[in-house]
Design a protein around this motif. Sequence first.
Motif, PDB file in Angstrom:
ATOM      1  N   THR A 167      33.965  15.538 -19.707  1.00 26.80           N
ATOM      2  CA  THR A 167      34.943  14.472 -19.920  1.00 26.80           C
ATOM      3  C   THR A 167      34.898  13.937 -21.349  1.00 26.80           C
ATOM      4  O   THR A 167      34.094  14.378 -22.175  1.00 26.80           O
ATOM      5  CB  THR A 167      34.694  13.294 -18.960  1.00 26.80           C
ATOM      6  N   ARG A 222      44.153   6.965 -18.750  1.00 26.13           N
ATOM      7  CA  ARG A 222      43.606   7.018 -17.394  1.00 26.13           C
ATOM      8  C   ARG A 222      42.782   5.762 -17.135  1.00 26.13           C
ATOM      9  O   ARG A 222      42.166   5.204 -18.043  1.00 26.13           O
ATOM     10  CB  ARG A 222      42.691   8.238 -17.210  1.00 26.13           C
ATOM     11  N   ASP A 279      40.254   5.886 -15.128  1.00 29.54           N
ATOM     12  CA  ASP A 279      38.912   6.435 -14.952  1.00 29.54           C
ATOM     13  C   ASP A 279      38.657   7.480 -16.033  1.00 29.54           C
ATOM     14  O   ASP A 279      39.380   8.461 -16.144  1.00 29.54           O
ATOM     15  CB  ASP A 279      38.788   7.074 -13.568  1.00 29.54           C
ATOM     16  N   GLU A 315      38.570  11.223 -15.395  1.00 24.24           N
ATOM     17  CA  GLU A 315      39.805  11.970 -15.184  1.00 24.24           C
ATOM     18  C   GLU A 315      40.356  12.529 -16.495  1.00 24.24           C
ATOM     19  O   GLU A 315      41.404  13.154 -16.514  1.00 24.24           O
ATOM     20  CB  GLU A 315      40.865  11.062 -14.539  1.00 24.24           C
TER      21      GLU A 315
END
Length: 226
Positions: free
Chosen positions: A9, A37, A39, A42
């Motif tokens: 990520t 996003r 989060d 994600e």
Amino acid sequence: MLEKKQNRTCLGCNQLERSWWGGTSKYVCSIGMQKARTDVYEMPRCKKFNEEGSSLMGVKDQVVTATQSSNLRWEADFVRAVDRLTALGLSDPLGSALWRSKYCNDAASGRRAVLLLTKKVEARLRVERTYAQRLSTAAFREWMLDACDRCAGVGTITDRGHVDTCPKCNGSGAKRYSDAERALAAGVPVESWSKHAKKFDDVLICLNGASAATAGKVRELLKDSH
């Protein structure tokens, strides 16, 4: 397993910014590589992941100062006001208009920002121009007036000499707009706002993405000018 997940990520990238949109905390890539996003997990890591890049703090202040400068002389060995103004002009057109409107109090740029956002929303969401303009105007207004009206965006309040977290924004400093406020700003019936909420979120993503892209471009250009 957690470390493997994190390594896939944007977590830890200095180009990742946290923004508050209508009371919702979201993550935005400052160079426009990722969509926003809520989060960070994600947001898949891209090839421009940078954990040693310089902070974006101060870029906006530099641009604002440049617009107020009376000295536009260029010098080869130093970054001057003219370099910052040039960097802003070479950035995302929508983001540049947004910055000039919000941080430089330029009303004409505000009108241009709404127009550019409307065109982008019309194309991306495939909606009619009038509807796109309503959503864009509401989103622009919310972006401009984003400070909590209780603490003026500070995040804290002082009561009898004691400094406490603002109870209205929970310390975020961001104004939280209700569905009713958004519906009224967009000129649609309050009771039917649920049908428009997703499109409005997409407009906010588009707006904030343009602003973040401008921050990244200005920083990149100023970095190259050293």
